[in-house]
Scaffold this motif. Structure first.
Motif, PDB file in Angstrom:
ATOM      1  N   SER A  60       0.841  -1.196   0.000  1.00  0.00           N
ATOM      2  CA  SER A  60       0.000   0.000   0.000  1.00  0.00           C
ATOM      3  C   SER A  60       0.878   1.248   0.000  1.00  0.00           C
ATOM      4  CB  SER A  60      -0.898   0.008   1.240  1.00  0.00           C
ATOM      5  OG  SER A  60      -0.121   0.241   2.400  1.00  0.00           O
ATOM      6  N   ARG A  61       0.277   2.371  -0.371  1.00  0.00           N
ATOM      7  CA  ARG A  61       1.005   3.646  -0.332  1.00  0.00           C
ATOM      8  C   ARG A  61       1.432   3.979   1.095  1.00  0.00           C
ATOM      9  NH1 ARG A  61       1.313   6.642  -4.897  1.00  0.00           N
ATOM     10  NH2 ARG A  61      -0.144   6.118  -6.558  1.00  0.00           N
ATOM     11  N   ALA A  62       0.558   3.716   2.054  1.00  0.00           N
ATOM     12  CA  ALA A  62       0.884   4.007   3.457  1.00  0.00           C
ATOM     13  C   ALA A  62       2.121   3.224   3.891  1.00  0.00           C
ATOM     14  CB  ALA A  62      -0.301   3.675   4.351  1.00  0.00           C
ATOM     15  N   THR A  63       2.192   1.963   3.520  1.00  0.00           N
ATOM     16  CA  THR A  63       3.358   1.142   3.863  1.00  0.00           C
ATOM     17  C   THR A  63       4.612   1.701   3.209  1.00  0.00           C
ATOM     18  OG1 THR A  63       1.986  -0.824   4.128  1.00  0.00           O
ATOM     19  CG2 THR A  63       4.338  -1.195   3.743  1.00  0.00           C
ATOM     20  N   LEU A  64       4.491   2.130   1.944  1.00  0.00           N
ATOM     21  CA  LEU A  64       5.646   2.718   1.254  1.00  0.00           C
ATOM     22  C   LEU A  64       6.131   3.972   1.976  1.00  0.00           C
ATOM     23  CD1 LEU A  64       5.063   2.570  -2.607  1.00  0.00           C
ATOM     24  CD2 LEU A  64       6.817   1.465  -1.261  1.00  0.00           C
ATOM     25  N   TYR A  65       5.217   4.883   2.261  1.00  0.00           N
ATOM     26  CA  TYR A  65       5.608   6.138   2.908  1.00  0.00           C
ATOM     27  C   TYR A  65       6.220   5.882   4.285  1.00  0.00           C
ATOM     28  CZ  TYR A  65       3.708   9.226  -0.659  1.00  0.00           C
ATOM     29  OH  TYR A  65       3.500   9.900  -1.826  1.00  0.00           O
ATOM     30  N   ASN A  66       5.616   5.005   5.055  1.00  0.00           N
ATOM     31  CA  ASN A  66       6.153   4.696   6.384  1.00  0.00           C
ATOM     32  C   ASN A  66       7.530   4.038   6.299  1.00  0.00           C
ATOM     33  OD1 ASN A  66       3.916   5.753   7.717  1.00  0.00           O
ATOM     34  ND2 ASN A  66       2.822   3.807   7.659  1.00  0.00           N
ATOM     35  N   THR A  67       7.693   3.141   5.338  1.00  0.00           N
ATOM     36  CA  THR A  67       8.980   2.450   5.187  1.00  0.00           C
ATOM     37  C   THR A  67      10.059   3.396   4.701  1.00  0.00           C
ATOM     38  OG1 THR A  67       7.836   0.367   4.771  1.00  0.00           O
ATOM     39  CG2 THR A  67      10.146   0.486   4.095  1.00  0.00           C
ATOM     40  N   ILE A  68       9.711   4.287   3.777  1.00  0.00           N
ATOM     41  CA  ILE A  68      10.703   5.267   3.297  1.00  0.00           C
ATOM     42  C   ILE A  68      11.183   6.135   4.452  1.00  0.00           C
ATOM     43  CG2 ILE A  68      10.931   7.414   1.952  1.00  0.00           C
ATOM     44  CD1 ILE A  68      11.433   4.965   0.275  1.00  0.00           C
ATOM     45  N   GLU A  69      10.285   6.531   5.333  1.00  0.00           N
ATOM     46  CA  GLU A  69      10.689   7.328   6.505  1.00  0.00           C
ATOM     47  C   GLU A  69      11.692   6.556   7.363  1.00  0.00           C
ATOM     48  OE1 GLU A  69      10.192  10.551   7.163  1.00  0.00           O
ATOM     49  OE2 GLU A  69       9.168  10.609   5.233  1.00  0.00           O
ATOM     50  N   LEU A  70      11.451   5.265   7.544  1.00  0.00           N
ATOM     51  CA  LEU A  70      12.390   4.431   8.313  1.00  0.00           C
ATOM     52  C   LEU A  70      13.732   4.323   7.593  1.00  0.00           C
ATOM     53  CD1 LEU A  70       9.984   1.541   9.402  1.00  0.00           C
ATOM     54  CD2 LEU A  70      10.807   3.444  10.820  1.00  0.00           C
ATOM     55  N   LEU A  71      13.695   4.130   6.278  1.00  0.00           N
ATOM     56  CA  LEU A  71      14.930   3.996   5.489  1.00  0.00           C
ATOM     57  C   LEU A  71      15.725   5.304   5.467  1.00  0.00           C
ATOM     58  CD1 LEU A  71      13.560   1.831   2.532  1.00  0.00           C
ATOM     59  CD2 LEU A  71      15.079   1.085   4.391  1.00  0.00           C
ATOM     60  N   LEU A  72      15.021   6.420   5.464  1.00  0.00           N
ATOM     61  CA  LEU A  72      15.697   7.719   5.547  1.00  0.00           C
ATOM     62  C   LEU A  72      16.358   7.877   6.917  1.00  0.00           C
ATOM     63  CD1 LEU A  72      13.021  10.031   3.884  1.00  0.00           C
ATOM     64  CD2 LEU A  72      15.340   9.626   3.024  1.00  0.00           C
ATOM     65  N   ASP A  73      15.621   7.503   7.962  1.00  0.00           N
ATOM     66  CA  ASP A  73      16.120   7.649   9.320  1.00  0.00           C
ATOM     67  C   ASP A  73      17.360   6.793   9.569  1.00  0.00           C
ATOM     68  OD1 ASP A  73      15.890   8.840  11.928  1.00  0.00           O
ATOM     69  OD2 ASP A  73      15.158   6.902  12.661  1.00  0.00           O
ATOM     70  N   CYS A  74      17.400   5.607   8.977  1.00  0.00           N
ATOM     71  CA  CYS A  74      18.576   4.747   9.198  1.00  0.00           C
ATOM     72  C   CYS A  74      19.631   4.932   8.097  1.00  0.00           C
ATOM     73  CB  CYS A  74      18.174   3.291   9.381  1.00  0.00           C
ATOM     74  SG  CYS A  74      17.575   2.471   7.922  1.00  0.00           S
ATOM     75  N   LYS A  75      19.442   5.965   7.281  1.00  0.00           N
ATOM     76  CA  LYS A  75      20.450   6.391   6.282  1.00  0.00           C
ATOM     77  C   LYS A  75      20.700   5.371   5.182  1.00  0.00           C
ATOM     78  CE  LYS A  75      21.857   9.991   9.020  1.00  0.00           C
ATOM     79  NZ  LYS A  75      20.597  10.341   9.587  1.00  0.00           N
TER      80      LYS A  75
END
Length: 169
Positions: A60-75
């Motif tokens: 889902s789009r929500a899963t994508l957006y949430n996961t991208i935030e995590l991936l950004l946070d962990c660099k």
């Protein structure tokens, strides 16, 4: 580093990050990470959503957006804002130092692989600062837009010349 070793390394880092921050380790999150590290270049959320849903793993789009935030946070992913209203992303690991050539007319972004930007003298200034990677934004007008503008100018000149000739008759 070959792509399978790179994928294993980023998967391990993501797993460690999720454990440390007490986030769930879901198959969707790892599928998104794997998809990002299976492709090169920039992507926006719409293109990622569409390419993910063309494959065997739908998210889902929500899963994508949430996961991208995590991936950004962990660099593991880098976010770019090249001047348009749409954010662009790219993987952070396994990319060489490069510059971004951004057309201010059409918004097209090209990557340009460059050598080391810093001379030895400049590197000495950074002795207490270990550079991991860098990225530079260079704004200008691409050759396609330049040709288009020149073609339009010639058409306009021809119209003016034709109108002046017609008026003289």
């Amino acid at each position: 580093m070959d792509n399978s070793k790179l994928k294993e390394q980023v998967k391990n880092e993501f797993t460690e990050y999720l454990t440390l921050h007490k986030h769930r380790k879901t198959p969707e999150r790892f599928a998104i990470l794997d998809h990002i590290y299976s492709t090169k270049g920039h992507f926006d959320m719409d293109s990622l959503f569409n390419s993910m849903n063309e494959g065997p793993f739908r998210v889902s789009r929500a899963t994508l957006y949430n996961t991208i935030e995590l991936l950004l946070d962990c660099k593991l992913v880098v976010k770019h804002q090249f001047g348009a209203n749409v954010s662009q992303y790219e993987r952070a690991y396994g990319s060489e130092n490069h510059d971004h050539l951004i057309c201010i007319s059409c918004g097209d972004v090209k990557e340009y692989k460059s050598g080391n930007l810093f001379s030895l003298a400049q590197q000495k200034r950074f002795m207490k600062f270990k550079i991991s990677y860098y990225s530079m934004y260079i704004y200008g007008i691409c050759s396609k837009c330049t040709r288009k503008k020149e073609s339009q100018s010639k058409k306009n000149e021809n119209k003016i010349t034709k109108n002046n000739t017609d008026k003289k008759k």
